[in-house]
Design an enzyme around this catalytic site. Structure first.
Site, short mmCIF file in Angstrom:
data_model
loop_
_atom_site.label_atom_id
_atom_site.label_comp_id
_atom_site.label_asym_id
_atom_site.label_seq_id
_atom_site.Cartn_x
_atom_site.Cartn_y
_atom_site.Cartn_z
N GLU A 39 0.86 -1.19 0.00
CA GLU A 39 0.00 0.00 0.00
C GLU A 39 0.89 1.23 0.00
O GLU A 39 1.98 1.22 0.59
CB GLU A 39 -0.90 0.02 1.24
CG GLU A 39 -1.73 1.30 1.33
CD GLU A 39 -2.84 1.28 2.36
OE1 GLU A 39 -2.81 0.43 3.26
OE2 GLU A 39 -3.74 2.13 2.25
N ASN A 52 -11.99 -3.13 0.29
CA ASN A 52 -10.90 -3.39 1.23
C ASN A 52 -11.51 -3.74 2.58
O ASN A 52 -12.06 -4.81 2.74
CB ASN A 52 -9.96 -2.17 1.31
CG ASN A 52 -8.88 -2.35 2.35
OD1 ASN A 52 -8.26 -3.41 2.40
ND2 ASN A 52 -8.66 -1.38 3.19
N GLU A 53 -11.44 -2.83 3.54
CA GLU A 53 -12.02 -3.14 4.86
C GLU A 53 -13.44 -2.59 4.91
O GLU A 53 -13.71 -1.63 5.62
CB GLU A 53 -11.17 -2.50 5.96
CG GLU A 53 -10.10 -3.41 6.49
CD GLU A 53 -9.33 -2.79 7.64
OE1 GLU A 53 -9.52 -1.60 7.95
OE2 GLU A 53 -8.50 -3.52 8.21
O1 AHR Z 1 -2.22 -1.66 6.83
C1 AHR Z 1 -2.66 -0.41 7.23
C2 AHR Z 1 -4.16 -0.27 7.15
O2 AHR Z 1 -4.77 -1.16 8.02
C3 AHR Z 1 -4.76 -0.63 5.81
O3 AHR Z 1 -4.74 0.42 4.92
C4 AHR Z 1 -6.16 -0.97 6.16
O4 AHR Z 1 -6.73 -1.90 5.30
C5 AHR Z 1 -6.08 -1.45 7.59
O5 AHR Z 1 -6.95 -0.78 8.41
#
Ligand code: AHR
Length: 665
Positions: free
Chosen positions: A51, A380-381
């Site tokens: 990321e 993603n989350e």
């Molecule tokens: O890894 C850091 C962050 O943690 C990521 O961007 C996210 O998916 C998670 O909350």
């Protein structure tokens, strides 16, 4: 070198005092059934999560040294210092041609009159300085448009004392009032970790400048405008099964406008529209007002990286939801189509041949060969019924067109609780291919959860343990350290992932990279500064698992039970059909040496020696650093095998992680 010697002496002492030399008392027996593998280990089992956080991409693997090269940061001259004894009002102006270019509207206009050295200059500070190596070639390029006169651009690299350590001269070749790109190259005369780049102007006239750029010659695979080779080498050395990209929360964005849109990351760098990086302002305690995404590193480059290092690409796309910790914006269901289309088009971009629209785009960008994309993440989350509703639309559309595509689906932010239970249930009902679980937890949690997957169903959805890391303090605490205690607890936990490879098909530590002068989140697998890089103890754990993945799980038991915490020992076993090796992984998290005899049941004939790779430290707080990069790092030694009894006797060092490979002949 000295350290290697120390370890090999220590290792031979350990060997000399170990039970396979003088077996006083039989040590507890651990049985490994070599004859009957119990499950396949997927080639994708151990991968990496990338990321653009902690200056991972811009200021990190993307080797561009100039920050705010296109003047598109919110403050257009952020990162630049304008100076000179002849500075006058209006000689450096930011112009905005928004009506003509929405992707790169701003540029700088320089006006000079009879200027010489010291009269007018613009100095770029780089990303926390620029890392310059001595005697290396640097490629400077710029987009320019001569409005009038003759202005020459002097390009100086400066060390921290403002002394010139490399310079070049760019004389614009065209004066037809249109934009041109021009490049010059020059060699540095000295190294510097905090260099700056000064442009000063000679002559009289008016010139427009944009995309002011400096790259080192030694990028990954020598690609112009490419990636930082030392950082990528760290990934290549791990031989990861997959690379998940581009995140993480940046996929979601603070709001939907700031979501990651892959189509905007293709083609000429100057056409890739910059957006703010949500890690710019996410943490008040770690602000990074100069953190933006230029997308110089875009989806083609990510795919290319995966191809280079033999990893499956795993792109994650926005599912029509912005970060639920931030705005939680939703795309109305009747307006989700463009998001779904982005996913369909991405598959065509990756896999289509030149006769398809997006396959042709890829080919025209210089990569006619398809990337053979097999995995795609949707969201993603993300969590809640809003996610399930949107995911269902993606799933239907993608599976209809690409039934073999394996979709990674979110189970939210935590590995338990109402959000997780709801999503886990729903996703399994939906027959999700892979459920992405995240756990940022204390080291104890990792030890207590080594059996987490023992009770997971063997059929149906598989698990992608997509983001996790032991936190020495607590999640998002600035005090978290990449210490040996965390790494060892992860090593122990991973025996549980390996034992359950029938369920867990992919796993990746997160985040991957952090810049020592620009991080927002800790712990991280690999730390860098402008010139150096080091792997944490956690990195070595990940690497050992990845390099010793094997192809099949073997049953490993002590007293008919998996070795999963008894006497603080955690172990798993694998078979590697490519090499005919039995691979044992054993974490001893206690502070005592412990002897065990490993009986390889069903192995026809064993090689008389095996290899032990040992990662250990007596101090749980031990960390690696730029100065002591291999403080906690693996050391190899040969070990004897009792070929008659088909046993390997080991004294497992206190607080150690051991990987043993023994060949079956
Ligand atoms: O890894 C850091 C962050 O943690 C990521 O961007 C996210 O998916 C998670 O909350």
């Amino acid at each position: 070198m000295l350290q290697t010697k120390f370890w090999s002496i220590a290792a031979s002492l350990l060997l000399a005092s170990s039970p396979f030399c003088a077996q006083a008392q039989p040590s507890p027996l651990v049985r490994v059934n070599v004859a009957q593998p119990v499950a396949d280990i997927q080639p994708t089992m151990w991968g990496v999560f990338f990321e653009d956080i902690n200056f991972g991409a811009d200021g990190g693997i993307y080797a561009e040294l100039v920050k705010n090269r296109s003047f598109e940061f919110f403050k257009p001259l952020m990162g630049w210092k304008v100076d000179g004894k002849k500075r006058t009002e209006g000689d450096v102006l930011i112009q905005n041609r928004q009506e003509k270019s929405t992707s790169n509207p701003r540029y700088v206009r320089i006006t000079t009159s009879n200027a010489g050295q010291g009269d007018l200059s613009m100095t770029n500070e780089g990303f926390r300085g620029m890392g310059i190596k001595p005697g290396l070639r640097y490629d400077f390029s710029v987009l320019y448009r001569v409005q009038s006169g003759n202005i020459k651009l002097h390009v100086d690299l400066l060390n921290a004392k403002d002394e010139v350590i490399g310079s070049g001269l760019l004389t614009p070749q065209q004066s037809d009032k249109s934009w041109h790109k021009q490049q010059i190259s020059f060699k540095s005369t000295a190294g510097e970790s905090k260099a700056t780049l000064r442009l000063w102007f000679e002559g009289t006239g008016m010139v427009d400048l944009d995309m002011i750029s400096l790259f080192p010659e030694d990028t990954w695979k020598g690609r112009p405008g490419g990636m930082r080779a030392d950082m990528i080498q760290m990934l290549a050395d791990m031989k990861p099964g997959f690379v998940r990209f581009p995140g993480g929360c940046i996929v979601e964005g603070y709001d939907l406008d700031q979501r990651y849109q892959w189509k905007k990351t293709l083609g000429p760098a100057e056409d890739r529209q910059l957006i703010i990086n949500r890690w710019n302002f996410e943490f008040g305690h770690r602000p990074a007002p100069d953190y933006f995404q230029t997308f110089g590193l875009g989806f083609l480059e990510y795919f290319q990286l995966c191809e280079d290092i033999g990893a499956e690409p795993l792109p994650i796309l926005n599912c029509g939801m912005a970060c639920q910790f931030n705005t939680a914006e939703l795309v109305p269901m009747d307006q989700l189509d463009p998001y779904v289309q982005d996913a369909i088009d991405l598959i065509e971009f990756a896999n289509g041949d030149g006769s398809t629209k997006w396959g042709k785009v890829r080919a025209d960008l210089g990569h006619p060969k398809p990337f053979n994309l097999k995995f795609l993440g949707v969201g993603n989350e993300n969590w809640g019924p809003q996610y399930v509703e949107r995911l269902a639309v993606f799933q239907k559309a993608i599976k209809e067109k690409y039934p073999a595509m394996r979709l990674v689906c979110s189970s939210g932010t935590d590995p338990n609780g109402d959000r997780f239970d709801y999503l886990n249930g729903k996703l399994r009902e939906m027959k999700a291919d892979l459920i992405d679980e995240h756990y940022y937890r204390r080291p104890e949690w990792f030890l207590q959860n080594v059996n987490r997957y023992d009770s997971y169903p063997r059929t149906g959805s598989k698990v992608f343990a997509g983001e996790w890391a032991a936190q020495s303090d607590k999640t998002v605490s600035v005090n978290n350290k990449n210490n040996w205690q965390c790494a060892l607890s992860e090593a122990a936990f991973m025996t549980g992932l390996e034992r359950n490879a029938a369920v867990v098909n992919m796993a990746s530590y997160a985040p991957l990279f952090a810049h020592a002068d620009g991080w927002q989140w800790t712990p991280d697998l690999i730390w860098v500064d402008n010139l150096r890089v080091y792997g944490t103890p956690n990195y070595y754990v990940q690497k050992l698992y990845s390099l010793n993945k094997g192809t099949n799980v073997l049953s490993l038991t002590q007293g008919n039970e998996p070795l999963a915490g008894q006497d603080s020992l955690y172990a798993s076993a694998a078979w590697d059909k490519a090499t005919n090796d039995v691979i044992l992984k054993i974490a001893n998290v206690s502070d005592k040496a412990q002897a065990r005899t490993f009986q390889l049941d069903g192995a026809k004939k064993l090689a008389p020696t095996g290899r032990l790779t040992l990662l250990k430290n007596n101090t749980l707080d031990a960390v690696n650093s730029f100065e002591n990069a291999t403080n906690v790092s693996p050391v190899d030694q040969q070990i004897p095998v009792d070929v008659k009894k088909k046993t390997i006797s080991l004294t497992l060092a206190p607080r150690s992680f051991s990987v043993v490979r023994v060949k079956v002949l």
